[in-house]
Scaffold this active site. Structure first.
Site, PDB file in Angstrom:
ATOM      1  N   CYS A  71       1.005  -1.227   0.008  1.00  0.00           N
ATOM      2  CA  CYS A  71       0.213  -0.083   0.097  1.00  0.00           C
ATOM      3  C   CYS A  71       0.944   1.229   0.029  1.00  0.00           C
ATOM      4  O   CYS A  71       1.997   1.263   0.166  1.00  0.00           O
ATOM      5  CB  CYS A  71      -0.814  -0.067   1.320  1.00  0.00           C
ATOM      6  SG  CYS A  71      -2.237  -1.340   1.397  1.00  0.00           S
ATOM      7  N   GLY A 117      -0.255   0.367  -5.026  1.00  0.00           N
ATOM      8  CA  GLY A 117      -1.475  -0.406  -5.027  1.00  0.00           C
ATOM      9  C   GLY A 117      -2.491   0.026  -5.975  1.00  0.00           C
ATOM     10  O   GLY A 117      -2.603   1.142  -6.116  1.00  0.00           O
ATOM     11  N   ASN A 125       0.123   1.451   5.691  1.00  0.00           N
ATOM     12  CA  ASN A 125       0.921   0.561   5.014  1.00  0.00           C
ATOM     13  C   ASN A 125       1.781  -0.386   5.762  1.00  0.00           C
ATOM     14  O   ASN A 125       2.430  -0.150   6.598  1.00  0.00           O
ATOM     15  CB  ASN A 125       1.835   1.330   4.184  1.00  0.00           C
ATOM     16  CG  ASN A 125       2.848   0.654   3.433  1.00  0.00           C
ATOM     17  OD1 ASN A 125       2.679  -0.468   3.041  1.00  0.00           O
ATOM     18  ND2 ASN A 125       4.301   1.181   3.095  1.00  0.00           N
ATOM     19  N   GLY A 126       1.389  -1.680   5.270  1.00  0.00           N
ATOM     20  CA  GLY A 126       1.937  -2.895   6.142  1.00  0.00           C
ATOM     21  C   GLY A 126       1.099  -3.992   6.630  1.00  0.00           C
ATOM     22  O   GLY A 126       0.108  -4.360   5.917  1.00  0.00           O
ATOM     23  N   TYR A 180      12.199  -4.449  -5.963  1.00  0.00           N
ATOM     24  CA  TYR A 180      10.937  -4.340  -6.992  1.00  0.00           C
ATOM     25  C   TYR A 180      10.017  -3.166  -6.502  1.00  0.00           C
ATOM     26  O   TYR A 180       9.242  -2.560  -7.405  1.00  0.00           O
ATOM     27  CB  TYR A 180      10.140  -5.851  -6.775  1.00  0.00           C
ATOM     28  CG  TYR A 180       8.935  -5.712  -7.692  1.00  0.00           C
ATOM     29  CD1 TYR A 180       8.925  -5.484  -9.015  1.00  0.00           C
ATOM     30  CD2 TYR A 180       7.789  -5.738  -7.009  1.00  0.00           C
ATOM     31  CE1 TYR A 180       7.853  -5.446  -9.925  1.00  0.00           C
ATOM     32  CE2 TYR A 180       6.464  -5.735  -7.811  1.00  0.00           C
ATOM     33  CZ  TYR A 180       6.652  -5.632  -8.998  1.00  0.00           C
ATOM     34  OH  TYR A 180       5.391  -5.578  -9.753  1.00  0.00           O
TER      35      TYR A 180
END
Length: 469
Positions: free
Chosen positions: A9, A35, A110-111, A250
């Site tokens: 995210c 995302g 985010n996580g 990535y």
């Protein structure tokens, strides 16, 4: 990427700007790679919070300019989402916003929390009613139950109960709070724009709105921003920082700077190290676009083999498409990638990418390259074999689906039909990331390669579901 791991995210927030919602929209646009399932913005005018959240891409969800008139105020937070915990139902879109006894609050996360289910079970026994299946909502319920007086103490009390990866943004009527977990798994950046403070997952979001980069928010740090300015504190238990190495491999955009280094330069160094570890006699180096390009440039520079764009990516492929009734071999791959025969035909080709997940896509791409006339196909991967799932914010398959968890490199080589296959070693990965002189301080999370997880999981019946055994 041969077989795509899904992004986690992205979060963005700004405090003290007259066009806060507009700036947040632009920030989310820059973070779209993190995302693509849903997005949302919550804005504050100093008296109340207003939200707009929906499934879809940022440019589609916020297509109508009138939306920004409905999100007035000088502070806002936003979120782009790929579901790592919880489904893709629209009710799980973030930021999550609630009203409770102390006012209104919104949170963007985010996580991934590894003890979310354990806490959810406990909270439901105490009478909590959940409206989403996202693990982020656990934080809201914990925060609402704490008796601490200040907002920072309430957030800290809640976060002391959770375990896992979190880069968080909270927004109330008058304050914005940013927090990063003590391990620092996910990046979180602090910037400034014309007196307004900005927080984002990556620096590329600052670049678009021409904000000044100040610094990274430290692991375990909480930053409170209000009309008095910015205040920093460290209320959480100290841990050994272990940022996710896959952000470099990535996930982060190549033009971002995270964890102290520019992503593009690190990926090129992966390619150089890969050429040192797995040289080969060949005529051309070809990347799998777009993620394999920087490493392929590095491999070509180190090896002296010419770099060419031998595969062209169609950037306008949607998330789904209709296959023709008449069978076309490898249709799913061919609609996204097409070989340049002039570059490949009659050549010994080195194909560079960042990872192999299941191996099925790699097999199809290699057959396509051979069909275009390649004499030899040598695959080089700019990361070690991905053998273990991630539980810190990346949607990886289960361990049984990861080809390298049950197959040797030579078995994978035979399956994907390449002439040779070489993966970057873990030692080479860390050396390229940190430099050989800094290896002792190179504390990145490499659990997806070696299975050594920085945080232990709760002893629940889902240990088998977690893929640990």
């Amino acid at each position: 990427m041969f077989d795509k791991l899904e992004e986690e995210c992205g979060v963005f927030g700004i405090y003290g700007h007259p066009e806060a919602a507009n700036m947040t929209y632009l920030g989310l646009y820059s973070l779209q790679h993190r995302g693509q399932e849903s997005c949302g913005i919550v804005a504050s005018d100093g008296h109340s919070l207003r939200a707009h959240r929906k499934s879809g891409l940022v440019a589609d969800v916020f297509r109508d300019p009138v939306l920004f008139e409905r999100l007035p105020g000088q502070s806002a937070i936003g979120h782009v989402r790929y579901s790592t915990a919880g489904g893709n139902d629209e009710k799980n879109c973030q930021p999550i916003m609630v009203d409770y006894v102390r006012g209104s609050i919104a949170v963007a996360h985010n996580g991934n929390l590894i003890n979310a289910q354990e806490l959810r079970n406990e909270l439901e026994q105490l009478g909590s009613i959940f409206s989403t299946v996202a693990d982020t909502e656990v934080i809201i319920h914990l925060l609402a139950r704490t008796q601490s007086d200040s907002l920072s103490e309430r957030i800290a009390d809640a976060l002391r109960r959770v375990r896992g990866a979190y880069s968080l943004l909270f927004l109330t009527e008058t304050r914005m709070v940013a927090v990063r977990d003590p391990n620092g798994f996910r990046p979180l950046i602090l910037g400034k724009l014309d007196g307004a403070y900005v927080v984002a997952s990556e620096t590329c979001a600052l670049d678009l709105i021409e904000a000044e980069f100040i610094r990274e928010i430290e692991p375990g740090e909480m930053i409170i921003i209000d009309k008095k300015g910015l205040h920093s504190l460290f209320p959480l238990e100290v841990a050994q920082p272990s940022p996710c190495i896959f952000e470099y491999i990535y996930f982060a955009r190549p033009d971002s700077t995270i964890f102290g280094r520019e992503v593009y330069g690190v990926r090129k160094e992966y390619g150089r190290q890969l050429a040192r570890e797995f040289p080969v006699e060949a005529d051309v180096v070809v990347p799998i676009p777009d993620s394999g390009v920087p490493a392929a440039i590095g491999y070509a520079e180190q090896s002296g083999i010419p770099f060419e764009l031998g595969l062209i990516r169609n950037h306008y492929v949607g998330r789904t498409f209709i296959e023709p009734q008449q069978s076309i071999r490898h249709f799913g791959v061919k609609i996204k990638l097409n070989p340049v025969r002039e570059v490949i035909e009659g050549k010994r080709v080195v194909v560079i990418d960042d990872s192999i997940v299941r191996g099925t896509t790699a097999r199809k791409i290699i057959k396509m390259i051979r069909h275009a006339g390649a004499k030899e196909v040598h695959v080089r991967i700019s990361s070690p074999p991905t053998s273990y799932p991630c539980y810190y914010g990346i949607d990886t398959p289960t361990r049984t689906e990861l080809i390298s968890s049950s197959h040797s490199i030579e078995e994978i080589n035979r399956y994907i039909t390449s002439d040779t296959l070489g993966y970057l070693s873990i030692e080479g990965l860390l050396k390229a990331t940190c430099g050989s002189e800094n290896l002792e301080q190179c504390h990145f999370c490499t659990a997806c390669f070696c299975g050594r997880y920085p945080l232990k999981f709760p002893r629940l019946k889902d240990d088998r579901q977690l893929g640990l055994f």
